[in-house]
Design a protein around this motif. Structure first.
Motif, PDB file in Angstrom:
ATOM      1  N   ASN A  68      26.071  46.052 -36.103  1.00 55.92           N
ATOM      2  CA  ASN A  68      26.923  44.881 -35.762  1.00 55.92           C
ATOM      3  C   ASN A  68      25.650  43.701 -35.592  1.00 55.92           C
ATOM      4  N   GLU A  69      24.929  44.167 -36.729  1.00 58.64           N
ATOM      5  CA  GLU A  69      23.605  42.335 -36.762  1.00 58.64           C
ATOM      6  C   GLU A  69      23.683  41.984 -37.570  1.00 58.64           C
ATOM      7  N   ASN A  70      23.150  40.902 -37.821  1.00 56.29           N
ATOM      8  CA  ASN A  70      23.580  39.596 -38.016  1.00 56.29           C
ATOM      9  C   ASN A  70      22.898  39.523 -39.535  1.00 56.29           C
ATOM     10  N   PRO A  71      23.609  39.800 -40.860  1.00 59.33           N
ATOM     11  CA  PRO A  71      23.536  39.717 -42.159  1.00 59.33           C
ATOM     12  C   PRO A  71      22.807  38.238 -42.423  1.00 59.33           C
ATOM     13  N   LEU A  72      22.502  36.979 -40.846  1.00 59.23           N
ATOM     14  CA  LEU A  72      21.931  36.220 -42.333  1.00 59.23           C
ATOM     15  C   LEU A  72      20.364  36.412 -41.334  1.00 59.23           C
ATOM     16  N   GLY A  73      20.251  37.227 -41.101  1.00 57.03           N
ATOM     17  CA  GLY A  73      18.747  37.203 -39.838  1.00 57.03           C
ATOM     18  C   GLY A  73      18.951  36.011 -39.349  1.00 57.03           C
ATOM     19  N   PRO A  74      17.305  35.567 -38.368  1.00 55.03           N
ATOM     20  CA  PRO A  74      17.121  35.196 -37.464  1.00 55.03           C
ATOM     21  C   PRO A  74      17.129  33.950 -38.387  1.00 55.03           C
ATOM     22  N   SER A  75      17.312  32.278 -37.275  1.00 52.99           N
ATOM     23  CA  SER A  75      16.978  31.605 -37.441  1.00 52.99           C
ATOM     24  C   SER A  75      15.646  31.060 -38.339  1.00 52.99           C
ATOM     25  N   PRO A  76      15.992  29.711 -39.096  1.00 48.30           N
ATOM     26  CA  PRO A  76      14.566  29.646 -39.490  1.00 48.30           C
ATOM     27  C   PRO A  76      13.802  29.069 -38.528  1.00 48.30           C
ATOM     28  N   ALA A  77      14.194  28.574 -36.900  1.00 54.62           N
ATOM     29  CA  ALA A  77      13.434  28.354 -36.132  1.00 54.62           C
ATOM     30  C   ALA A  77      12.326  29.279 -35.794  1.00 54.62           C
ATOM     31  N   ALA A  78      13.056  29.949 -35.328  1.00 54.39           N
ATOM     32  CA  ALA A  78      13.091  31.086 -34.697  1.00 54.39           C
ATOM     33  C   ALA A  78      12.173  31.643 -35.379  1.00 54.39           C
ATOM     34  N   MET A  79      11.652  31.814 -36.819  1.00 54.89           N
ATOM     35  CA  MET A  79      11.059  32.932 -37.661  1.00 54.89           C
ATOM     36  C   MET A  79       9.902  31.756 -37.373  1.00 54.89           C
ATOM     37  N   THR A  80       9.095  30.241 -37.429  1.00 53.58           N
ATOM     38  CA  THR A  80       8.662  29.606 -37.094  1.00 53.58           C
ATOM     39  C   THR A  80       8.096  29.946 -35.324  1.00 53.58           C
ATOM     40  N   ALA A  81       9.032  29.513 -34.479  1.00 53.06           N
ATOM     41  CA  ALA A  81       7.864  30.095 -33.290  1.00 53.06           C
ATOM     42  C   ALA A  81       7.265  31.853 -32.969  1.00 53.06           C
ATOM     43  N   ILE A  82       8.190  32.834 -34.139  1.00 52.14           N
ATOM     44  CA  ILE A  82       7.389  33.736 -33.832  1.00 52.14           C
ATOM     45  C   ILE A  82       6.525  34.172 -34.557  1.00 52.14           C
ATOM     46  N   ARG A  83       5.758  32.773 -35.289  1.00 51.58           N
ATOM     47  CA  ARG A  83       4.743  33.127 -36.718  1.00 51.58           C
ATOM     48  C   ARG A  83       4.036  31.959 -35.120  1.00 51.58           C
ATOM     49  N   GLU A  84       3.914  31.131 -34.850  1.00 55.66           N
ATOM     50  CA  GLU A  84       3.417  30.577 -33.954  1.00 55.66           C
ATOM     51  C   GLU A  84       2.563  30.998 -32.634  1.00 55.66           C
ATOM     52  N   ALA A  85       4.015  31.748 -32.116  1.00 53.41           N
ATOM     53  CA  ALA A  85       3.535  32.367 -31.161  1.00 53.41           C
ATOM     54  C   ALA A  85       2.760  33.439 -30.757  1.00 53.41           C
TER      55      ALA A  85
END
Length: 363
Positions: free
Chosen positions: A38-55
């Motif tokens: 039951n995972e999200n097939p579209l993956g995380p949002s682009p905004a979340a991926m940017t936040a992960i890199r910055e964090a």
């Protein structure tokens, strides 16, 4: 030296991952379609991926400000006070906090059967007892106040799941209210809305806050997660919404810094990316309608991002589909040996899953 007696503790059986199956079958993971978790097939949002890199540059610091910022954003979304948001390491962590806050040794909880195994697991970890109420296949796994109240016997926590995993059924707010009204004043009704974004049923947060014609209740709590619609399952981030009168108990039961800086920053960005959530929900609605109409077997109408399908032998069907490169969930561990659960994938993944499952069923 021995551990304490764990013989009554269940084991949580997660769906197999693509890499595990690929190793077992000698296949390329990229050639597999995984629709078992039951995972999200579209993956995380682009905004979340940017936040992960910055964090990444903040991970040497404990996540105090990140935690505070995310709690404030969640509280604002639901029109709550921040103290009512119990942030945790996944929805499972929030369940543990509720168990710590409410269960004395020997206290009992009431859980759905079939249902999410961790409700009972968390209770037993905290020296509680577990009783169950049945959702029946012959009744379409319908959830009702009567199903709960007919077997209720003073349990400290009553768990409802809306949408329910693995069946996809929902609980009407009128039934939640009736259960809360007709159970003891020291019984907490917990509504697990891990899949809530995919359903049209209003959130039970309305009962916690007393909004839109509902009376505010001190005996209802709601569970939410960032794992599904927000696509952050790998970061383990969830929360409970609790009544304000006892919200301050969080400081006495939470695990220090359980939600990481990376998870909190990603959650904050994902919460603000409504477009990604809307695309995720639209994708899931299309996929579950396709599964329900195109699978050559009986399916149960679902409001989650998955569909439960009836087969003759769940283990045999799941194994045969897996050999053909499609991973679905054998629901034997849920007590449903004649059902498989198929997560909503992308259009290409869903169409391939239907084709393979129909081929298996025909065989």
């Amino acid at each position: 030296m021995q551990t304490r007696d764990l013989s009554e503790h269940a084991v949580y059986r997660a769906g197999e991952g693509s890499e595990e199956v690929a190793r077992e079958l000698g296949l390329d993971p990229d050639d597999l379609v995984k629709l078992s978790s039951n995972e999200n097939p579209l993956g995380p949002s682009p905004a979340a991926m940017t936040a992960i890199r910055e964090a990444a540059s903040e991970v040497h610091v404990y996540p105090k400000s990140a935690h505070t910022d995310l709690v404030a954003a969640i509280a604002d979304q639901w029109e709550l006070t921040p103290s009512q948001v119990w942030l945790a390491n996944g929805g499972d962590g929030a369940l543990d906090y509720l168990s710590r806050a409410l269960l004395d040794p020997g206290a009992a909880v009431l859980v759905p059967e079939p249902g999410f195994a961790y409700y009972g697991m968390s209770a037993r970890y905290h020296h509680g007892r577990v009783r169950s109420y049945s959702l029946r296949a012959e009744e379409g796994f319908t959830q009702s106040a009567d199903a709960v109240l007919d077997v209720y016997d003073g349990e400290r926590i009553v768990y409802l799941t809306s949408p329910h995993n693995p069946t996809g059924t929902v609980v009407d707010l009128a039934d939640v209210e009736r259960i809360a009204e007709e159970t003891n004043e020291d019984t907490l009704v917990v509504v697990d809305e891990a899949y809530g974004e995919f359903a049209e049923t209003p959130s039970a947060v309305r009962l916690v806050e007393g909004r839109e014609g509902w009376d505010a209740r001190e005996d209802v709590a709601v569970l939410r997660t960032f794992s599904k619609a927000y696509g952050l399952a790998g970061l383990r981030l969830g929360y409970a919404v609790v009544p304000e009168p006892w919200a301050g108990a969080y400081a006495r039961v939470n695990t220090p810094f359980a939600a990481s800086t990376v998870a909190c920053r990603a959650g904050l960005a994902a919460l603000d990316d409504r477009e990604h959530v809307e695309r995720t929900v639209e994708s899931a609605v299309w996929a579950r309608e396709y599964l329900e109409s195109e699978l050559d077997t009986k399916t149960h109408e679902s409001e989650g991002n998955f569909v439960l399908a009836k087969v003759s032998d769940a283990t045999a069907v799941a194994e045969a589909a897996q050999r053909r490169g499609v991973i679905v969930r054998d629901c034997t561990s849920f007590g449903l040996p004649e059902c498989v659960r198929v997560s909503c994938g992308t259009r290409e993944e869903t169409e391939r899953a239907v084709s393979v499952l129909n081929e298996v069923l025909a065989g």
